[in-house]
Motif scaffolding. Sequence first.
Motif, PDB file in Angstrom:
ATOM      1  N   GLN A 161       0.822  -1.204   0.000  1.00 45.66           N
ATOM      2  CA  GLN A 161       0.000   0.000   0.000  1.00 45.66           C
ATOM      3  C   GLN A 161       0.859   1.259   0.000  1.00 45.66           C
ATOM      4  O   GLN A 161       0.528   2.251  -0.674  1.00 45.66           O
ATOM      5  N   THR A 162       1.972   1.222   0.718  1.00 48.34           N
ATOM      6  CA  THR A 162       2.881   2.376   0.758  1.00 48.34           C
ATOM      7  C   THR A 162       3.489   2.632  -0.620  1.00 48.34           C
ATOM      8  O   THR A 162       3.590   3.789  -1.073  1.00 48.34           O
ATOM      9  N   ARG A 163       3.886   1.566  -1.302  1.00 46.44           N
ATOM     10  CA  ARG A 163       4.481   1.719  -2.643  1.00 46.44           C
ATOM     11  C   ARG A 163       3.449   2.252  -3.630  1.00 46.44           C
ATOM     12  O   ARG A 163       3.742   3.128  -4.460  1.00 46.44           O
ATOM     13  N   LEU A 164       2.230   1.752  -3.547  1.00 41.42           N
ATOM     14  CA  LEU A 164       1.165   2.227  -4.433  1.00 41.42           C
ATOM     15  C   LEU A 164       0.847   3.690  -4.148  1.00 41.42           C
ATOM     16  O   LEU A 164       0.690   4.497  -5.077  1.00 41.42           O
ATOM     17  N   GLN A 165       0.753   4.023  -2.883  1.00 38.71           N
ATOM     18  CA  GLN A 165       0.435   5.407  -2.505  1.00 38.71           C
ATOM     19  C   GLN A 165       1.481   6.378  -3.042  1.00 38.71           C
ATOM     20  O   GLN A 165       1.141   7.478  -3.505  1.00 38.71           O
ATOM     21  N   HIS A 166       2.739   5.975  -3.024  1.00 37.65           N
ATOM     22  CA  HIS A 166       3.817   6.827  -3.542  1.00 37.65           C
ATOM     23  C   HIS A 166       3.551   7.222  -4.998  1.00 37.65           C
ATOM     24  O   HIS A 166       3.687   8.405  -5.366  1.00 37.65           O
ATOM     25  N   TYR A 167       3.141   6.260  -5.813  1.00 41.55           N
ATOM     26  CA  TYR A 167       2.920   6.554  -7.233  1.00 41.55           C
ATOM     27  C   TYR A 167       1.617   7.314  -7.465  1.00 41.55           C
ATOM     28  O   TYR A 167       1.541   8.151  -8.377  1.00 41.55           O
ATOM     29  N   ILE A 168       0.606   7.049  -6.668  1.00 38.55           N
ATOM     30  CA  ILE A 168      -0.632   7.833  -6.805  1.00 38.55           C
ATOM     31  C   ILE A 168      -0.331   9.304  -6.547  1.00 38.55           C
ATOM     32  O   ILE A 168      -0.751  10.192  -7.305  1.00 38.55           O
ATOM     33  N   GLU A 169       0.422   9.563  -5.493  1.00 35.50           N
ATOM     34  CA  GLU A 169       0.757  10.955  -5.156  1.00 35.50           C
ATOM     35  C   GLU A 169       1.663  11.576  -6.217  1.00 35.50           C
ATOM     36  O   GLU A 169       1.536  12.764  -6.546  1.00 35.50           O
ATOM     37  N   GLU A 170       2.544  10.768  -6.817  1.00 37.40           N
ATOM     38  CA  GLU A 170       3.433  11.285  -7.855  1.00 37.40           C
ATOM     39  C   GLU A 170       2.656  11.685  -9.104  1.00 37.40           C
ATOM     40  O   GLU A 170       2.979  12.690  -9.755  1.00 37.40           O
ATOM     41  N   TYR A 171       1.613  10.917  -9.449  1.00 38.49           N
ATOM     42  CA  TYR A 171       0.882  11.148 -10.696  1.00 38.49           C
ATOM     43  C   TYR A 171      -0.419  11.925 -10.510  1.00 38.49           C
ATOM     44  O   TYR A 171      -1.108  12.215 -11.490  1.00 38.49           O
ATOM     45  N   LYS A 172      -0.743  12.278  -9.285  1.00 44.58           N
ATOM     46  CA  LYS A 172      -2.051  12.855  -8.984  1.00 44.58           C
ATOM     47  C   LYS A 172      -2.334  14.147  -9.747  1.00 44.58           C
ATOM     48  O   LYS A 172      -3.476  14.449 -10.092  1.00 44.58           O
TER      49      LYS A 172
END
Length: 466
Positions: free
Chosen positions: A271-282
Motif C-alpha cells: 500500500q505504501t508503494r502504491l500510494q507513492h505513485y498515486i501521489e506522484e501522478y495525482k
Amino acid sequence: MSHLSQYLAQNQFCVLIEYLTSSQKIFSVPNQLAGFPVCMTLADRVHSDTDLSPLDAAALYPKDIEKVLHFAGKGRDIADFERFLLDAKNSKQHNLLLLTGDKLKNHHFGDDQQPRTRYLESVNAVIAAKQHGNFYIGVAFNPFKYVEAEQDAQYFKLCKKLKAGADFIITQLGYDIVALQQVKNFLTEQAATQKILACVMPLTLARANFMLKHQVAGIVITPHMLQVLQDEKAAGLTEQVYARCALQILLCKHLGFAGVHLSACHQTEEQTRLQHYIEEYKALDFAACLSLWNHLWQVQTGQEFYPKLVQYSRPVSSKQILKYQHLSFMHDAFFASKMAKSFGHFIFKSSFWDKTTTSQALLKSEFVSKHRIVGCESCGQCRLGKTLYICPETCPKGLANGPCGGTTLDRCEFGDRECIHSVKARLAKAVQQTEILKTELIPTVPFEIRGSSSWKNWFRDEADWG
C-alpha cells in the motif's frame, strides 16, 4: 449509517481494499490511501470453498473500520441468504457486495451420491436484500467481453441488477481502459444513478501466471501483457507494477468512477508503494495518465488487452427461430391465455393431483414432453416463457436472469459448452425480444418445490397470472 454510501453520495472518490478470509490473520487497515478514504472489503469463498465467512472475519476487526461484506451465491440457496441477512443486520453491517460467484472447487453436476450444486443469482439476492431494508448493496459487472453476444448478455443482466435495486457497481478485474470507459458511458446514457467502481490490482508476473494456470474466471490476461511482465521481471523493473496500478486508479477517477476496489494489496508495504505513485501522478490530467499508461504497457494498436478471438458460437439458425416461435405459440395457447388459465385452474385445483401416484405420473409426463426439447430437469417453476424457451437448468449454475462473469468468448466457465446466455442474447436480437432479457426479474425457485410438476404449480399459483 453506511460511510460508503456517504462517500459515493458526496462524489468522494474512495478505495475499497480487499482482504481474503482464508486465514484468521489480522491485517492493518489504513484510514486513507493517498488522501482517498478507505473501506475494507471481505471476500467470500475465494481461496477455498471453506474460507472463513466474511461476517465472522468482520468480527475480528474494530467496529469503526468501514466494511463491505461479500456474499457469493455459489452452493447456496435463498434460505442461506436470508439467514446471512439477519446475521448481518444483527451485527450492524450495512454494506454488501452480492455475487453469483465463480464455480465452487467442489462443484457437483448431480448423481446418485451428490445432488446438483446450485447457485443463488445476484439479481435474486439484491431483491431479497432490498426487502429487508437498511443495506447498501453492490453488484459485480464484467465489461471485459469481446464477442457481441457475450457482451450483450452482460449488459442485459446489468440492467436487471439495476432494476432489482442495486446501489453501486464494481467491475471485474481488468486492464482494458476502453472497456471501462464504455460501461461508464452506458450508465450515463441510461441516466443511471448508481455509482460504479473499478476493480484494480498491482499485476505481477506471478499473479498473472497464477490466474492463467488456474484459469481464473472472467479475467483476461493476454500474451502481450504476459510478455511485458516477463521482460520487466528480467530487467528487475519491479516498481512498474505499482506505477501502472496507480495510473489505472487515476484514469478511473478521471473517467468519473466513484472509486476502486483494490485487490491483492493488503500488505502495508504494498500500500505504501502504491500510494507513492498515486501521489506522484495525482497532478496529471487524463491524457497524460493515459499516455504514461500506454507507454508502460507498450500499447501500439489499442488491442493489446483483447484476447485472441476463437469462434465457439454459431449464428442463430432458422431452426432455432422456428423452435422459439413454435414454443411461444404453445405457451400462449396452453398456459398464458385466459381460457387456458381458467381451464387449467379448474383441472388442477383438485386434490386428485396431490396423490402420490397421479403426482408422479404428471411429473413424468411433463419431463418426457420437455426434456428432449429444452433440457427440462423438473424444477417445479418453469421459466421458459421468460427465457426465450432456453431452459436455465441447462446452465451448470442454473442461472435464469443472465450470465455470470466467468465466460470466455461465449464459452461457459466450465469449458464444456457454449454459454446459454450468449445463445439467448443472439436469439433475442433475431426475434426482437431483447427487452425481456433486460427487464424480466425471474424469481428463485424455492428448494421445496423442485421435483414437482410446474404445470400443476403454474395453474394453482394465481398470483403469477398478471
